[in-house]
Scaffold this active site. Structure first.
Site, PDB file in Angstrom:
ATOM      1  N   PRO A   2      -6.699  31.281  93.475  1.00 28.99           N
ATOM      2  CA  PRO A   2      -7.905  32.022  93.094  1.00 28.99           C
ATOM      3  C   PRO A   2      -7.682  32.824  91.818  1.00 28.99           C
ATOM      4  CG  PRO A   2      -7.404  32.325  95.415  1.00 28.99           C
ATOM      5  CD  PRO A   2      -6.228  31.626  94.818  1.00 28.99           C
ATOM      6  N   GLU A   3      -8.677  32.794  90.945  1.00 34.70           N
ATOM      7  CA  GLU A   3      -8.585  33.510  89.683  1.00 34.70           C
ATOM      8  C   GLU A   3      -9.649  34.612  89.663  1.00 34.70           C
ATOM      9  OE1 GLU A   3      -8.274  30.729  86.349  1.00 34.70           O
ATOM     10  OE2 GLU A   3      -7.480  29.202  87.698  1.00 34.70           O
ATOM     11  N   LYS A  58      -6.173  39.163  89.515  1.00 36.25           N
ATOM     12  CA  LYS A  58      -6.330  38.275  90.666  1.00 36.25           C
ATOM     13  C   LYS A  58      -6.105  38.999  91.994  1.00 36.25           C
ATOM     14  CE  LYS A  58      -4.518  34.337  87.990  1.00 36.25           C
ATOM     15  NZ  LYS A  58      -3.501  33.258  87.978  1.00 36.25           N
ATOM     16  N   ARG A 259       2.417  22.790  83.898  1.00 37.02           N
ATOM     17  CA  ARG A 259       1.123  22.998  84.535  1.00 37.02           C
ATOM     18  C   ARG A 259       0.215  21.808  84.236  1.00 37.02           C
ATOM     19  NH1 ARG A 259      -0.327  28.453  85.742  1.00 37.02           N
ATOM     20  NH2 ARG A 259       1.310  29.964  85.191  1.00 37.02           N
TER      21      ARG A 259
END
Length: 269
Positions: A2-3, A58, A259
């Site tokens: 979650p950001e 976050k 990433r």
């Protein structure tokens, strides 16, 4: 993970669901998810009300009436659900907070945590966090100062919480797409127009994602129609091989600094 949009969406919804309600019980099923002993955690939390829920990057901060804070970081795989004994996901709950007519389930806290801290300890946790990108104080001038003489790749820097708080893997790609700039470009290669566009895109993408409820798949509660609305509206993230809505080129997925990274080779330069 979650950001900012996901956690801000949670903050707003939870403020309506559990704020100002007394905590009648706390169940700890995984002691590693908290930072103190179970008995101490329960003694300092049970009987308290959540006076306010805040967000920083976050993280969520649940302010208790006794001036303690519960600091939440969901990390990878973490989520929450407001339900009851008969209305709950069939998943392992690491922490459960009971209110008079509902329960707040913390799920998937294998890497994430719910720590009991003082106000000063929370401030210490945040001392190295970068600015909040949706704050009014986060101006183009502030953004340019942050960039300074940076020479690294855009995506690598955007996900650095010391640079700007709250942007992660998904929205770094979305921001670069909206700005029409390749995520592997370097900061010192950008001209003034591109810097301005990137700044504008940060604001636009994060606000858009927030309005759409972020990309978390599971609703926060049974009648929640908002959470997860961004899933079907991503520009490039998790859309490898699909057609770009702007230019029609197929979206590409690569690995950038370990990433996953999504972009359109047709309209990002």
């Amino acid at each position: 993970m979650p950001e900012l949009p996901e956690m801000e969406n949670y903050r707003r919804l939870l403020s309506k669901q559990v704020q100002h309600k007394p905590i009648v019980n706390v169940t700890i099923n995984r002691e590693k998810s908290i930072n103190v002993g179970v008995v101490e955690f329960q003694n300092k939390v049970i009987g308290q009300t959540i006076s306010k829920i805040e967000r920083r990057g976050k993280h969520l901060i649940f302010n208790l009436q006794n001036d303690y804070r519960l600091l939440l970081h969901l990390m990878l795989g973490g989520t929450m659900y407001v339900g009851s004994e008969v209305d709950q996901p069939k998943r392992t709950k690491q922490v459960i907070i009971d209110f008079p007519n509902s329960e707040l389930f913390f799920i998937g806290l294998r890497l994430g945590y719910l720590h009991l801290l003082t106000k000063e300890e929370v401030e210490q946790e945040f001392k190295d966090l970068g600015p909040e990108p949706l704050d009014e104080q986060f101006s183009l001038e502030v953004f340019k100062e942050l960039i300074g003489n940076k020479k690294g790749k855009l995506k690598t820097t955007l996900v650095d919480q010391k640079f700007i708080a709250g942007i992660g893997n998904c929205y770094s790609d979305e921001i670069c797409y909206h700005a029409q700039i390749l995520p592997m470009r370097k900061w010192n290669e950008l001209d003034d127009k591109e810097v301005r566009q990137l700044f504008s895109s940060i604001k636009f993408v994060l606000n858009r994602a927030l309005e759409l409820g972020g990309y978390m798949e599971m609703p926060l509660y049974r009648m929640d129609q908002l959470t997860g609305g961004y899933n079907e509206n991503c520009f490039v993230y998790d859309r490898e091989g699909e057609t770009c809505s702007r230019c029609g080129t197929n979206i590409i997925k690569i690995e950038l600094s370990s990433r996953k990274c999504f972009y359109c080779p047709g309209c990002q330069l």
